[in-house]
Scaffold this motif. Structure first.
Motif, PDB file in Angstrom:
ATOM      1  N   SER A 126       2.399  22.170   9.904  1.00  0.00           N
ATOM      2  CA  SER A 126       1.321  23.165   9.829  1.00  0.00           C
ATOM      3  C   SER A 126       1.319  24.034  11.077  1.00  0.00           C
ATOM      4  O   SER A 126       0.948  25.208  11.017  1.00  0.00           O
ATOM      5  CB  SER A 126      -0.029  22.498   9.608  1.00  0.00           C
ATOM      6  OG  SER A 126      -0.400  21.775  10.728  1.00  0.00           O
ATOM      7  N   GLU A 127       1.786  23.457  12.209  1.00  0.00           N
ATOM      8  CA  GLU A 127       1.872  24.274  13.422  1.00  0.00           C
ATOM      9  C   GLU A 127       2.986  25.321  13.284  1.00  0.00           C
ATOM     10  O   GLU A 127       2.835  26.464  13.712  1.00  0.00           O
ATOM     11  CB  GLU A 127       2.154  23.369  14.627  1.00  0.00           C
ATOM     12  CG  GLU A 127       1.636  23.973  15.917  1.00  0.00           C
ATOM     13  CD  GLU A 127       1.655  22.979  17.062  1.00  0.00           C
ATOM     14  OE1 GLU A 127       1.984  23.397  18.175  1.00  0.00           O
ATOM     15  OE2 GLU A 127       1.372  21.787  16.818  1.00  0.00           O
ATOM     16  N   HIS A 132       4.489  30.927  12.319  1.00  0.00           N
ATOM     17  CA  HIS A 132       5.142  31.858  11.393  1.00  0.00           C
ATOM     18  C   HIS A 132       4.211  33.033  11.097  1.00  0.00           C
ATOM     19  O   HIS A 132       4.626  34.191  11.113  1.00  0.00           O
ATOM     20  CB  HIS A 132       5.488  31.108  10.104  1.00  0.00           C
ATOM     21  CG  HIS A 132       6.082  31.970   9.029  1.00  0.00           C
ATOM     22  ND1 HIS A 132       7.349  32.498   9.119  1.00  0.00           N
ATOM     23  CD2 HIS A 132       5.570  32.403   7.838  1.00  0.00           C
ATOM     24  CE1 HIS A 132       7.594  33.213   8.029  1.00  0.00           C
ATOM     25  NE2 HIS A 132       6.540  33.180   7.240  1.00  0.00           N
ATOM     26  N   ARG A 133       2.935  32.729  10.880  1.00  0.00           N
ATOM     27  CA  ARG A 133       1.971  33.798  10.572  1.00  0.00           C
ATOM     28  C   ARG A 133       1.568  34.570  11.827  1.00  0.00           C
ATOM     29  O   ARG A 133       1.427  35.787  11.792  1.00  0.00           O
ATOM     30  CB  ARG A 133       0.741  33.207   9.878  1.00  0.00           C
ATOM     31  CG  ARG A 133       1.045  32.665   8.477  1.00  0.00           C
ATOM     32  CD  ARG A 133      -0.226  32.411   7.695  1.00  0.00           C
ATOM     33  NE  ARG A 133      -1.081  31.456   8.378  1.00  0.00           N
ATOM     34  CZ  ARG A 133      -1.000  30.149   8.217  1.00  0.00           C
ATOM     35  NH1 ARG A 133      -0.122  29.637   7.395  1.00  0.00           N
ATOM     36  NH2 ARG A 133      -1.802  29.346   8.875  1.00  0.00           N
ATOM     37  N   ARG A 134       1.416  33.826  12.929  1.00  0.00           N
ATOM     38  CA  ARG A 134       1.024  34.491  14.175  1.00  0.00           C
ATOM     39  C   ARG A 134       2.058  35.530  14.614  1.00  0.00           C
ATOM     40  O   ARG A 134       1.714  36.589  15.117  1.00  0.00           O
ATOM     41  CB  ARG A 134       0.927  33.459  15.301  1.00  0.00           C
ATOM     42  CG  ARG A 134      -0.439  32.861  15.444  1.00  0.00           C
ATOM     43  CD  ARG A 134      -0.434  31.931  16.617  1.00  0.00           C
ATOM     44  NE  ARG A 134      -1.688  31.230  16.751  1.00  0.00           N
ATOM     45  CZ  ARG A 134      -1.816  30.080  17.382  1.00  0.00           C
ATOM     46  NH1 ARG A 134      -0.771  29.501  17.947  1.00  0.00           N
ATOM     47  NH2 ARG A 134      -2.983  29.500  17.477  1.00  0.00           N
ATOM     48  N   LEU A 135       3.342  35.218  14.422  1.00  0.00           N
ATOM     49  CA  LEU A 135       4.404  36.117  14.887  1.00  0.00           C
ATOM     50  C   LEU A 135       4.844  37.082  13.784  1.00  0.00           C
ATOM     51  O   LEU A 135       5.994  37.524  13.754  1.00  0.00           O
ATOM     52  CB  LEU A 135       5.595  35.300  15.404  1.00  0.00           C
ATOM     53  CG  LEU A 135       5.282  34.388  16.595  1.00  0.00           C
ATOM     54  CD1 LEU A 135       6.506  33.577  16.989  1.00  0.00           C
ATOM     55  CD2 LEU A 135       4.793  35.190  17.791  1.00  0.00           C
ATOM     56  N   ASP A 162       6.323  32.575   0.321  1.00  0.00           N
ATOM     57  CA  ASP A 162       6.274  33.516  -0.805  1.00  0.00           C
ATOM     58  C   ASP A 162       6.161  34.960  -0.318  1.00  0.00           C
ATOM     59  O   ASP A 162       6.813  35.862  -0.839  1.00  0.00           O
ATOM     60  CB  ASP A 162       5.077  33.220  -1.712  1.00  0.00           C
ATOM     61  CG  ASP A 162       5.198  31.874  -2.378  1.00  0.00           C
ATOM     62  OD1 ASP A 162       6.312  31.302  -2.327  1.00  0.00           O
ATOM     63  OD2 ASP A 162       4.207  31.386  -2.937  1.00  0.00           O
ATOM     64  N   ILE A 163       5.310  35.163   0.681  1.00  0.00           N
ATOM     65  CA  ILE A 163       5.066  36.521   1.190  1.00  0.00           C
ATOM     66  C   ILE A 163       6.360  37.102   1.751  1.00  0.00           C
ATOM     67  O   ILE A 163       6.715  38.248   1.481  1.00  0.00           O
ATOM     68  CB  ILE A 163       3.962  36.502   2.264  1.00  0.00           C
ATOM     69  CG1 ILE A 163       2.652  36.040   1.630  1.00  0.00           C
ATOM     70  CG2 ILE A 163       3.791  37.867   2.915  1.00  0.00           C
ATOM     71  CD1 ILE A 163       1.595  35.621   2.608  1.00  0.00           C
ATOM     72  N   CYS A 164       7.102  36.290   2.528  1.00  0.00           N
ATOM     73  CA  CYS A 164       8.361  36.758   3.104  1.00  0.00           C
ATOM     74  C   CYS A 164       9.341  37.145   2.012  1.00  0.00           C
ATOM     75  O   CYS A 164      10.004  38.174   2.090  1.00  0.00           O
ATOM     76  CB  CYS A 164       8.990  35.666   3.948  1.00  0.00           C
ATOM     77  SG  CYS A 164       8.233  35.518   5.552  1.00  0.00           S
TER      78      CYS A 164
END
Ligand SMILES: [Zn+2]
Length: 259
Positions: A126-127, A132-135, A162-164
């Motif tokens: 989860s970290e 992944h989202r933060r960057l 999925d978004i990527c």
């Protein structure tokens, strides 16, 4: 579903809906509302059904509403966020039912057991998702270079965002092109398929197709070996000339070796 309208807020009265019970009877829904169970579990559209003796949680409803998965073990079940795989809630089995028991000692005990077995890896996962989202959805290979310690127990290939996949793909799907040729035999599409695991009665394992672009008329010829394509095309070409008094103008193929 709850039997107590005081549990939901704001309570919106309605008399439009009914609920079917397992004995075939129907009972009236007197209203709807929202309910916050924990920091991570808040539910909208809770039905107030005074006839019920227990509050009921629909798994199909909660998986859709909270975008989560529910995993059932013999003694307990857990709710996990689909994206982050973080545990957002759990239930304890009592008798033949799973009870969503949020504050009891059992629940804490369950959380502890989840923490000790395998949850260290979950925490790191989860970290990784958080970074992944933060960057700005950085690739997981890049994240591995930045935080090697987080990837000690998990492989880069185990992450799929999925978004990527949608945002970083370079091609949109091909648009549908309907008949372009105005006359039969202007364009013939050809392709070879095989070898088939099961041969036909005549021991053929390959086939070649000739499809007329204008009419979609299809000729299909079976072959014992791939190199029969040359001869079959010559026959096809002659047949078009004698039977239809026409000439094949363009032959489309996928540039395979057989051509
Ligand atoms: Zn992503």
């Amino acid at each position: 579903m709850t039997f107590d309208s005081r549990q939901v807020s704001p309570f919106r009265p309605s008399s439009q809906k009914i609920v079917s019970t397992t004995n075939g009877n129907t009972t009236l829904v007197i209203g709807e509302g929202s309910l916050t169970l924990t920091d991570t579990l808040s539910l909208d559209s809770i039905l107030v059904v005074p006839f019920l003796y227990y509050n009921l949680l629909s798994v199909s409803q909660i998986t859709a509403a909270l975008s989560c998965i529910v995993i059932f073990w013999p003694e307990f079940c857990v709710f996990k966020d689909i994206q982050t795989k973080q545990t957002i809630g759990c239930g304890i089995k009592g008798g033949k039912l799973y009870y969503l028991d949020l504050q009891s000692k059992d629940s804490n005990k369950l959380r502890q057991t989840l923490m000790t077995d395998g949850s260290e890896g979950e925490k790191k996962k989860s970290e990784i998702w958080l970074w992944h989202r933060r960057l700005g959805h950085a690739s997981f290979g890049y994240l591995k270079n930045l935080f090697p310690s987080l990837f000690a127990r998990s492989d880069v290939s185990g992450f799929c965002c999925d978004i990527c996949e949608l945002a970083k793909s370079h091609h949109t799907s091909f648009s549908l092109i309907l008949n372009k040729s105005l006359l039969p035999f202007m364009v013939i599409h050809s392709d070879v398929w095989g070898p088939s695991k099961v041969p036909t009665l005549s021991r053929s394992c390959w086939l070649v197709t000739f499809i007329d672009d204008c009419t979609r008329m299809t000729w299909l010829c079976l072959m014992k070996t791939k190199d029969e394509v040359n001869l079959l095309f010559q026959k096809f070409h002659k047949m078009i000339g004698t039977q239809y008094n026409a000439k094949v103008r363009v032959l489309h193929s996928d540039n395979g070796g057989e051509y």
